[in-house]
Scaffold this active site. Structure first.
Site, PDB file in Angstrom:
ATOM      1  CG  HIS A 213      -0.579   0.084   2.572  1.00  0.00           C
ATOM      2  ND1 HIS A 213       0.210  -0.829   3.258  1.00  0.00           N
ATOM      3  CD2 HIS A 213      -0.187   1.462   2.865  1.00  0.00           C
ATOM      4  CE1 HIS A 213       1.264  -0.411   4.482  1.00  0.00           C
ATOM      5  NE2 HIS A 213       0.143   1.063   4.075  1.00  0.00           N
TER       6      HIS A 213
HETATM    7  C1  UD1 Z   1      -2.190   5.748   6.041  1.00  0.00           C
HETATM    8  C2  UD1 Z   1      -0.908   6.652   6.252  1.00  0.00           C
HETATM    9  C3  UD1 Z   1      -0.224   5.562   6.586  1.00  0.00           C
HETATM   10  C4  UD1 Z   1       0.093   3.804   6.837  1.00  0.00           C
HETATM   11  C5  UD1 Z   1      -1.364   3.283   5.863  1.00  0.00           C
HETATM   12  C6  UD1 Z   1      -2.040   2.297   6.489  1.00  0.00           C
HETATM   13  C7  UD1 Z   1      -0.300   8.564   6.344  1.00  0.00           C
HETATM   14  C8  UD1 Z   1       0.633   9.693   5.518  1.00  0.00           C
HETATM   15  N1  UD1 Z   1       0.040   7.541   5.931  1.00  0.00           N
HETATM   16  O1  UD1 Z   1      -1.577   5.297   4.313  1.00  0.00           O
HETATM   17  O2  UD1 Z   1       1.058   5.689   7.427  1.00  0.00           O
HETATM   18  O3  UD1 Z   1       0.520   2.564   6.721  1.00  0.00           O
HETATM   19  O4  UD1 Z   1      -1.941   4.219   6.170  1.00  0.00           O
HETATM   20  O5  UD1 Z   1      -3.339   2.384   5.516  1.00  0.00           O
HETATM   21  O6  UD1 Z   1      -0.478   8.915   7.347  1.00  0.00           O
HETATM   22  N2  UD1 Z   1      -8.824   5.370   1.773  1.00  0.00           N
HETATM   23  C9  UD1 Z   1     -10.294   4.897   1.684  1.00  0.00           C
HETATM   24  N3  UD1 Z   1     -10.470   4.838   2.510  1.00  0.00           N
HETATM   25  C10 UD1 Z   1     -10.252   5.167   3.573  1.00  0.00           C
HETATM   26  C11 UD1 Z   1      -9.143   5.413   3.817  1.00  0.00           C
HETATM   27  C12 UD1 Z   1      -8.383   5.921   2.455  1.00  0.00           C
HETATM   28  O7  UD1 Z   1     -10.465   4.345   0.285  1.00  0.00           O
HETATM   29  O8  UD1 Z   1     -11.333   4.559   4.582  1.00  0.00           O
HETATM   30  C13 UD1 Z   1      -8.047   5.763  -0.346  1.00  0.00           C
HETATM   31  C14 UD1 Z   1      -8.448   7.042  -0.156  1.00  0.00           C
HETATM   32  O9  UD1 Z   1      -8.375   7.515  -1.630  1.00  0.00           O
HETATM   33  C15 UD1 Z   1      -7.515   7.964   0.189  1.00  0.00           C
HETATM   34  C16 UD1 Z   1      -5.678   6.502   0.355  1.00  0.00           C
HETATM   35  O10 UD1 Z   1      -6.642   5.634   0.122  1.00  0.00           O
HETATM   36  O11 UD1 Z   1      -6.686   8.969  -0.608  1.00  0.00           O
HETATM   37  C17 UD1 Z   1      -4.964   6.563   0.961  1.00  0.00           C
HETATM   38  O12 UD1 Z   1      -5.567   7.061   2.034  1.00  0.00           O
HETATM   39  P1  UD1 Z   1      -4.592   7.894   3.351  1.00  0.00           P
HETATM   40  O13 UD1 Z   1      -5.020   7.487   4.431  1.00  0.00           O
HETATM   41  O14 UD1 Z   1      -4.085   9.527   2.536  1.00  0.00           O
HETATM   42  O15 UD1 Z   1      -2.765   6.899   3.403  1.00  0.00           O
HETATM   43  P2  UD1 Z   1      -3.125   5.206   3.699  1.00  0.00           P
HETATM   44  O16 UD1 Z   1      -1.961   5.443   2.253  1.00  0.00           O
HETATM   45  O17 UD1 Z   1      -4.297   5.167   3.401  1.00  0.00           O
END
Ligand code: UD1
Length: 371
Positions: A213
């Site tokens: 991820h």
């Molecule tokens: C975040 C953390 C990372 C952790 C990971 C675990 C930061 C910078 N990164 O990364 O350290 O390892 O979580 O999962 O804080 N999205 C959904 N549903 C959700 C959440 C996210 O669809 O409930 C999608 C969205 O399109 C979003 C993308 O996932 O833009 C990324 O989510 P984000 O929280 O920005 O970062 P992670 O990659 O999940």
């Protein structure tokens, strides 16, 4: 003593659950003159899908959040700023004595910045980890959080050394061990009683588990296409189970790798899983391929070979003592072959991965009462 406990994203939830249990215990056996700890749980809403958040609250027996900031997904600046604006209001209202943050996600850093500027003391659980790779957003979060926190609760000796090297006074550094392992140990019986593995028609130690991820991997089209090709090849040798993070699902579709790999039967792309189901399939796996931080530790604890698709790790004990190996796509097939031949290092469980880290944090925090 009022303590705000912050959680925002999936890997935070298993790190806060032991804190709540330890607070309950602390309040239950209060000695005369001892101070009660009143926790306030703030969920920033960084993760919001049921499968990325709600399931974990259920699985881990966490109380419902007292406050949900509902920030959702956005660019780093927008997400961080929104958390800060909304968290400041909560701090003004609640007037906590301490804010406890865990891990290294944007929520960790944003809430630390707010509290530090308001003169509220901050404790950081999982302090001191460094990948020395500032292209990782988490590394920036770790550096900022640790430079502002008042108490730095570290998991390992390397973390203590990193902090000392950065000039953190020794009396602020408190080694408490690995808090995520508290959750694993506490739930192990429940995890092993589940039938998740059977529901996927997998046999114990007869399949590989994959999670990917990190933006450095998912947002690289060539990497994702090649990864899916290799997983397709591997799935002709043994089943591969791949719970797919929402970010990864988007990228697989975008780079056109979603069709034409594997036979669809042995390469199983499934939705993200809850905590108990996920650790059940991890515990049953022959090996894991990942770029997650937490998984490097959970495999070390369960003594399962772990191939980490990253050039570095902020958790070096998983390599020096545990079952973890940093690899690239170039050697992935070879490395899996070695595991199938039974040629992977066995590893040992690092010091203080014993299920008592949460209690150490809370008893050290209680010592601060009245200071
Ligand atoms: C975040 C953390 C990372 C952790 C990971 C675990 C930061 C910078 N990164 O990364 O350290 O390892 O979580 O999962 O804080 N999205 C959904 N549903 C959700 C959440 C996210 O669809 O409930 C999608 C969205 O399109 C979003 C993308 O996932 O833009 C990324 O989510 P984000 O929280 O920005 O970062 P992670 O990659 O999940």
């Amino acid at each position: 003593m009022k303590v705000i406990i912050v959680a925002g994203a999936r890997p935070n939830f298993m790190k806060i659950a032991p804190l709540f249990r330890a607070i309950d215990r602390h309040n239950g056996i209060l000695k005369e003159g001892g101070e009660r700890i009143d926790p306030v749980l703030v969920h920033t809403g960084q993760h919001y899908d049921v499968a990325m958040s709600e399931v974990f609250f259920r699985d881990l027996g966490l109380p419902n959040p007292d406050v949900n900031l509902e920030v959702g997904s956005a660019s780093h600046a927008v997400q961080t700023a929104n958390i800060m604006i909304r968290f400041e209001e909560v701090c003004l209202r609640e007037q906590p004595d301490w804010v406890l943050v865990v891990g290294d996600v944007n929520s960790t850093m944003a809430c630390t910045l707010v509290a530090a500027k308001m003169g509220i003391r901050v404790g950081h659980v999982e302090a001191g980890l460094r990948s020395f790779d500032r292209t990782m957003p988490e590394e920036i979060n770790r550096i900022v959080t640790d430079s502002l926190a008042d108490l730095l609760f570290t998991p390992s000796e390397d973390a203590d050394e990193n902090l000392l090297r950065e000039g953190v006074p020794a009396d602020r550094i408190k080694r408490i061990g690995n808090i995520m392992i508290d959750s694993l140990l506490f739930n192990l019986e429940k995890i092993r009683a589940r039938e998740t593995l059977d529901s996927f028609r997998l046999q114990r130690k007869g399949y590989g588990l994959v999670t990917i991820h990190r933006p450095a991997n998912t947002d690289n089209d060539a990497f994702m296409r090649r990864l899916m090709e290799i997983l397709g090849n591997l799935s002709s040798r043994l089943p591969i189970l791949f719970p797919v993070h929402p970010r990864t699902r988007k990228q697989i579709a975008l780079c056109g790798a979603s069709g034409g790999f594997g036979d669809g039967k042995n390469l199983k792309l499934v939705e993200p899983m809850g905590y108990l189901d996920f650790i059940n399939v991890l515990d049953g796996a022959l090996f894991a391929v990942t770029d997650s931080g937490g998984l490097q530790e959970e495999t070390t604890f369960l003594q399962i070979p772990c191939l980490t698709l990253r050039p570095n790790t902020e958790r070096p004990v998983t390599v020096t003592q545990g079952t973890n190996k940093l690899i690239t796509l170039q050697t992935l097939e070879q490395d899996v072959e070695m595991i199938l031949d039974g040629r992977h290092k066995k590893g040992m469980i690092p010091d203080m991965w014993d299920g008592f880290s949460g209690e150490r944090v809370i008893s050290m925090l209680a010592e601060q009462a009245g200071n």
